[in-house]
Design a protein around this motif. Structure first.
Motif, PDB file in Angstrom:
ATOM      1  N   LEU A 259       0.946  -1.163   0.106  1.00  0.00           N
ATOM      2  CA  LEU A 259      -0.084   0.044  -0.127  1.00  0.00           C
ATOM      3  C   LEU A 259       0.639   1.275   0.235  1.00  0.00           C
ATOM      4  O   LEU A 259       0.413   2.177  -1.035  1.00  0.00           O
ATOM      5  N   ALA A 260       2.073   1.417   0.705  1.00  0.00           N
ATOM      6  CA  ALA A 260       2.751   2.435   1.046  1.00  0.00           C
ATOM      7  C   ALA A 260       3.343   3.241  -0.327  1.00  0.00           C
ATOM      8  O   ALA A 260       3.178   4.308  -0.735  1.00  0.00           O
ATOM      9  N   PRO A 261       3.942   2.221  -1.261  1.00  0.00           N
ATOM     10  CA  PRO A 261       4.334   2.826  -2.377  1.00  0.00           C
ATOM     11  C   PRO A 261       3.175   3.084  -3.527  1.00  0.00           C
ATOM     12  O   PRO A 261       3.225   4.447  -3.952  1.00  0.00           O
ATOM     13  N   VAL A 262       2.187   2.458  -3.348  1.00  0.00           N
ATOM     14  CA  VAL A 262       1.080   2.798  -4.299  1.00  0.00           C
ATOM     15  C   VAL A 262       0.447   4.009  -3.878  1.00  0.00           C
ATOM     16  O   VAL A 262       0.098   5.058  -4.699  1.00  0.00           O
ATOM     17  N   LEU A 263       0.313   4.436  -2.815  1.00  0.00           N
ATOM     18  CA  LEU A 263      -0.135   5.530  -2.291  1.00  0.00           C
ATOM     19  C   LEU A 263       0.893   6.852  -2.282  1.00  0.00           C
ATOM     20  O   LEU A 263       0.434   8.072  -2.588  1.00  0.00           O
ATOM     21  N   ALA A 264       2.125   6.522  -1.977  1.00  0.00           N
ATOM     22  CA  ALA A 264       3.141   7.807  -2.079  1.00  0.00           C
ATOM     23  C   ALA A 264       3.710   8.122  -3.559  1.00  0.00           C
ATOM     24  O   ALA A 264       3.963   9.098  -3.614  1.00  0.00           O
ATOM     25  N   ALA A 265       3.901   7.052  -4.251  1.00  0.00           N
ATOM     26  CA  ALA A 265       4.548   7.336  -5.620  1.00  0.00           C
ATOM     27  C   ALA A 265       3.874   8.425  -6.449  1.00  0.00           C
ATOM     28  O   ALA A 265       4.571   9.378  -7.097  1.00  0.00           O
ATOM     29  N   PRO A 266       2.480   8.471  -6.593  1.00  0.00           N
ATOM     30  CA  PRO A 266       2.010   9.567  -7.490  1.00  0.00           C
ATOM     31  C   PRO A 266       2.031  10.858  -6.798  1.00  0.00           C
ATOM     32  O   PRO A 266       1.858  12.040  -7.599  1.00  0.00           O
ATOM     33  N   ARG A 267       2.545  11.152  -5.523  1.00  0.00           N
ATOM     34  CA  ARG A 267       2.483  12.422  -4.895  1.00  0.00           C
ATOM     35  C   ARG A 267       3.803  12.961  -5.175  1.00  0.00           C
ATOM     36  O   ARG A 267       4.904  12.301  -5.276  1.00  0.00           O
ATOM     37  N   ASN A 268       3.936  14.324  -5.215  1.00  0.00           N
ATOM     38  CA  ASN A 268       5.229  14.932  -5.114  1.00  0.00           C
ATOM     39  C   ASN A 268       5.755  15.023  -3.993  1.00  0.00           C
ATOM     40  O   ASN A 268       7.007  15.254  -3.744  1.00  0.00           O
TER      41      ASN A 268
END
Length: 405
Positions: free
Chosen positions: A278-287
């Motif tokens: 979950l963490a990479p999926v949620l974090a990667a699209p954000r700057n």
């Protein structure tokens, strides 16, 4: 999802080239990546379940638990050398071959178990550094988080499956721990076979330092970004290995049955897999990943706090919360390397430094917890120290969560 070699050398975006990639090539890359990921932590999860059956002493369990993080820290600097000579794909293939050799070596008695664990840890150190570079190089920007999540989830699933099989296999074979340890050979071979087709992809070799002389870059060790990444990865990994080593003991000391403690260990591992996805999926699209860093730290601290204040309470809940936080803390750094790095070389340099120093920090966690427990006679102080370290890490890690260029 795939990006072509031309897209990385030309200025325009690669979406058109990506769409023209053969579906088979994309499927082979994903399958190979998953098989590689499934294998990455398999060997490290076997000793705990085997210890009671094989009658491993506490010293044996401690050393075999200490060797992986220690060796991964010591050998991580080899990864940039491998990458410069071979590239990411060939580097990962050879690392997988070395891992197969280490998995085979582990079945040859106790000397082989120790030596094979060192060899497996060496290969894993190279894989750990090269995977974020491969993801940035071979997958489109919008899929970086998903693939790092797949990497973390697959690591957890592979480790959990083999950890669940080793005890029944050892018992069915009359207590032969060698046969149970040998289970790790199967995913190691599959990983090597899965990544092998990617070596046919022709991409430019990483630029040499001389080629980049016109645009010099400070050594990463002189940047606040690298030290911030190191603090986040190191402290989160220290907490991870401490929980992995001592969670059942903490619960049993509080009056929990061995059966429930074992169940909570399984819940912890499942939580690690879920948080790691979950963490990479949620974090990667954000700057800006600072909220994700803070959330990861607070969730991890909440799990440890539950164990500290109410170990006899909903222990499975604390294990689940702790697993989600610690799993996120293992997977989120991969996104941070890819997002903060300015190019593939920079990603590799950041990943190498964070993992070299971070794993060495992490290796002290289980031993420090054991010393504090032995000195104080309870788990209160060790748990409090880990919570304090996590909160300190939150403050030190904020720079890693955003661009300040």
């Amino acid at each position: 999802m795939l990006t072509s070699s031309a897209s990385r050398t030309a200025a325009p975006p690669a979406s058109a080239d990506t769409d023209r990639q053969a579906p088979t090539a994309g499927a082979l890359l994903v399958v190979g990546f998953v098989l590689l990921s499934l294998n990455t932590r398999v060997a490290f999860g076997q000793i705990g379940p085997l210890a009671p059956i094989a009658h491993f002493g506490s010293a044996t369990v401690t050393v075999l638990g200490l060797l992986p993080p220690l060796c991964m820290g010591l050998f991580a600097p080899l990864a940039p050398v491998v990458r410069r000579r071979l590239g990411e794909e060939r580097g990962l293939l050879w690392a997988s071959v070395v891992l197969v050799a280490g998995a085979i070596l582990r079945v040859f008695g106790m000397p082989g178990l120790y030596a094979g664990t060192i060899v497996v840890s060496l290969a894993t150190a190279v894989v750990n550094v090269l995977v974020p570079v491969l993801v940035r190089a071979r997958f489109s920007h919008r899929h970086v988080g998903t693939m790092m999540g797949v990497y973390a989830l697959s690591m957890g699933v592979g480790s959990a499956i083999v950890a669940a099989l080793v005890a029944p296999v050892a018992q069915a074979s009359g207590g032969s721990w060698q046969l149970a340890v040998g289970l790790a050979i199967v995913p190691a071979v599959l990983a090597a076979v899965g990544i092998a087709p990617q070596t046919r992809v022709h991409r430019p070799r990483p630029a040499t330092p001389a080629a980049d002389a016109a645009a010099p870059r400070r050594h990463v060790a002189r940047t606040g970004l690298a030290w911030s990444l190191t603090a986040f990865f190191g402290i989160q990994t220290l907490a991870f290995y401490t929980a992995l080593a001592w969670l059942p003991s903490i619960l049993i000391a509080a009056g929990t049955s061995r059966t429930v403690a074992g169940t909570c260990q399984a819940v912890l591992i499942l939580g690690v897999a879920a948080g790691g996805f979950l963490a990479p999926v949620l974090a990667a699209p954000r700057n800006d990943q600072r909220p994700h860093i803070l959330g990861t730290v607070l969730i991890s601290a909440a799990g440890f706090t539950g164990l500290l204040l109410a170990p006899n309470g909903p222990s499975a809940l604390w294990a689940a919360i702790l697993g989600i936080g610690l799993g996120a803390g293992q997977a989120l750094p991969g996104v941070l390397y890819a997002r903060r790095g300015t190019d593939h070389d920079h990603v590799a340099a950041l990943s190498t430094m964070a993992q070299t120093c971070g794993y060495l920090i992490a290796a002290t966690g289980p031993a420090l917890a054991a010393v504090l427990h032995s000195t104080t006679g309870s788990w209160t102080v060790p748990l409090a120290v880990v919570i304090a370290a996590l909160l300190l890490g939150a403050a030190l890690s904020m720079r890693a969560g955003h661009d300040s260029r």
